[in-house]
Design an enzyme around this catalytic site. Structure first.
Site, PDB file in Angstrom:
ATOM      1  N   LYS A  11      -9.834  40.820  51.862  1.00  0.00           N
ATOM      2  CA  LYS A  11      -8.851  41.041  50.788  1.00  0.00           C
ATOM      3  C   LYS A  11      -9.028  39.987  49.706  1.00  0.00           C
ATOM      4  O   LYS A  11      -9.589  38.897  49.951  1.00  0.00           O
ATOM      5  CB  LYS A  11      -7.411  41.008  51.304  1.00  0.00           C
ATOM      6  N   VAL A 100     -16.259  32.549  55.732  1.00  0.00           N
ATOM      7  CA  VAL A 100     -15.229  32.003  56.629  1.00  0.00           C
ATOM      8  C   VAL A 100     -14.384  30.949  55.905  1.00  0.00           C
ATOM      9  O   VAL A 100     -14.900  30.183  55.093  1.00  0.00           O
ATOM     10  CB  VAL A 100     -15.909  31.382  57.876  1.00  0.00           C
ATOM     11  N   ALA A 101     -13.083  30.925  56.226  1.00  0.00           N
ATOM     12  CA  ALA A 101     -12.128  29.969  55.631  1.00  0.00           C
ATOM     13  C   ALA A 101     -12.221  29.988  54.114  1.00  0.00           C
ATOM     14  O   ALA A 101     -12.386  28.960  53.465  1.00  0.00           O
ATOM     15  CB  ALA A 101     -12.362  28.560  56.180  1.00  0.00           C
ATOM     16  N   ALA A 102     -12.097  31.179  53.570  1.00  0.00           N
ATOM     17  CA  ALA A 102     -12.345  31.383  52.141  1.00  0.00           C
ATOM     18  C   ALA A 102     -11.115  31.820  51.355  1.00  0.00           C
ATOM     19  O   ALA A 102     -11.109  31.794  50.136  1.00  0.00           O
ATOM     20  CB  ALA A 102     -13.441  32.443  51.970  1.00  0.00           C
ATOM     21  N   GLY A 103     -10.059  32.260  52.063  1.00  0.00           N
ATOM     22  CA  GLY A 103      -8.924  32.883  51.374  1.00  0.00           C
ATOM     23  C   GLY A 103      -9.127  34.380  51.239  1.00  0.00           C
ATOM     24  O   GLY A 103      -8.489  35.046  50.426  1.00  0.00           O
ATOM     25  N   LEU A 104     -10.034  34.914  52.086  1.00  0.00           N
ATOM     26  CA  LEU A 104     -10.353  36.350  52.031  1.00  0.00           C
ATOM     27  C   LEU A 104      -9.862  37.077  53.288  1.00  0.00           C
ATOM     28  O   LEU A 104     -10.209  38.244  53.506  1.00  0.00           O
ATOM     29  CB  LEU A 104     -11.869  36.538  51.864  1.00  0.00           C
ATOM     30  N   ASP A 141      -1.017  37.328  57.146  1.00  0.00           N
ATOM     31  CA  ASP A 141      -1.863  38.306  56.454  1.00  0.00           C
ATOM     32  C   ASP A 141      -2.269  39.489  57.342  1.00  0.00           C
ATOM     33  O   ASP A 141      -2.867  40.446  56.845  1.00  0.00           O
ATOM     34  CB  ASP A 141      -3.156  37.627  55.958  1.00  0.00           C
TER      35      ASP A 141
END
Ligand SMILES: C[C@@](CO)(OP(=O)(O)O)[C@H](O)COP(=O)(O)OP(=O)(O)OC[C@H]1O[C@@H](n2ccc(N)nc2=O)[C@H](O)[C@@H]1O
Ligand SMILES: Nc1ncnc2c1ncn2[C@@H]1O[C@H](COP(=O)(O)OP(=O)(O)O)[C@@H](O)[C@H]1O
Length: 317
Positions: A11, A100-104, A141
């Protein structure tokens, strides 16, 4: 033994406004979340022992009980012990494509895929809203990842209201592989630095102000007007992440100067930054320009697009 292969999309946040802090340590939000085509592939296979086994091809992703997909399977096992005994445990294989750990929402979408996949493997027939409710216990989320598409999310991000989906707005995503931003740190820092601006005693007033603000982007989404959507992109967490991470600020600034970019914003708590474009051709051109400007191999660049659906079953045996 039965198996399902599931596509779990990432997302982006088109809008993220922090309305107030909450006594439970979370923050009251007004967000617009958007599924994109960039996705992980999750294979779920019944196994005879009543165990959960997890494999993942990405070195940064844990394969133990701390993996959100593992937690989702453990939750299903706790909720439906008779089904676990009847059908056996599950082997989960994650083929990671989402940074990874991206805010996605990489972990959250994997968890949502496991909830939906185990529902199918065990023939439970749970409704979407039951799966969203289970998902909310794993992370804020996860309910959105169960729903997918274009969604207004309020509360701590778990109260959902779907909008008409936005199809084929092109995106370039940029993320430094080795750079991670902790979501908890981002909210905590925001709370420390900006809590006086929340109008705590008059939360309703603040919520109303947010509603007015987000209404403009909702209107642009309903009109499928990508130029207006891009003008109204917003993310309060940029106020803490951009000053602390100059590399992220640089990506944001560089995107803004590229030809064809309608708008640019950090996604969620970062550090991934995205740019919106009208066409695939323009997106590919911007990706090349970004690569020329930052030849650093640590920088990952992707072309993707908005989609109107969430998790989908690709195949079953
Ligand atoms: C910022 C957002 C925007 O979509 O996503 P990401 O950047 O993580 O993808 C979300 O709000 C994150 O959702 P998610 O990553 O599921 O968060 P959670 O596991 O529920 O919470 C992690 C931590 O973030 C903080 N948190 C999260 C949500 C919220 N409404 N208020 C908070 O203060 C809390 O400190 C919590 O302990
Ligand atoms: N299935 C998973 N996929 C990705 N990361 C995971 C997963 N399970 C646990 N994690 C851990 O969760 C953290 C956040 O990753 P991710 O969910 O990709 O980011 P974000 O919450 O920013 O979208 C990472 O440190 C990672 O090690």
């Amino acid at each position: 033994m039965r198996s399902y292969t599931i596509i779990a999309p990432a997302k982006i946040n088109l809008y993220l406004e922090i309305i107030s802090d909450r006594p439970d340590g979370y923050h009251e939000l007004a967000m617009i979340l958007q599924s994109i085509a960039l996705a992980d592939e999750i294979n779920l296979r019944s196994i005879s022992s009543e165990k959960i086994q997890l494999n993942c091809n990405h070195p940064q992703v844990p394969t133990n009980e701390s993996n959100l997909a593992y937690k989702a399977a453990a939750l299903m096992a706790r909720q439906f012990p008779e089904a676990l005994t009847k059908y056996g445990g599950v082997e989960i294989t994650i083929n990671k494509h989402i940074p990874v750990a991206a805010g996605l929402a990489g972990g959250s979408t994997n968890a949502a895929a496991v909830l939906m996949g185990i529902d199918l493997l065990w023939g439970l027939g749970l409704t979407k809203s039951e799966l969203e409710e289970l998902g909310a216990t794993l992370g804020s989320d996860v309910p959105f990842c169960v729903a997918g598409g274009t969604v207004i999310a309020t509360g701590r991000g778990d109260q959902l209201s779907s909008l008409t989906g936005l199809d084929n707005i092109y995106i370039v995503l940029a993320k430094y592989r080795s750079l991670e931003v902790s979501t908890a740190w981002a909210y905590k820092t925001y709370r420390q630095e900006f809590s006086s601006s929340y109008l705590r005693e008059t939360e309703n007033l603040s919520a109303r102000a947010a509603a007015v603000h987000s209404r403009e982007i909702v209107k642009a989404i309903l009109n499928k007007n990508s130029i207006e959507i891009a003008k109204k992109l917003h993310n309060d967490l940029e106020r803490v992440v951009l000053p602390a991470y100059p590399q992220v600020l640089k990506l944001r600034e560089l995107f803004a100067t590229q030809e064809g970019v309608l708008g640019t914003m950090m996604s969620g708590s970062g550090p991934a930054v995205f740019a919106l474009l009208e066409s695939k051709q323009q997106a590919e051109a911007v990706k090349l320009k970004m690569r020329d400007a930052i030849p650093d191999e640590d920088l990952e660049l992707f072309v993707s697009r908005t989609i109107t659906h969430g998790i989908q079953v690709r195949s079953s045996t």
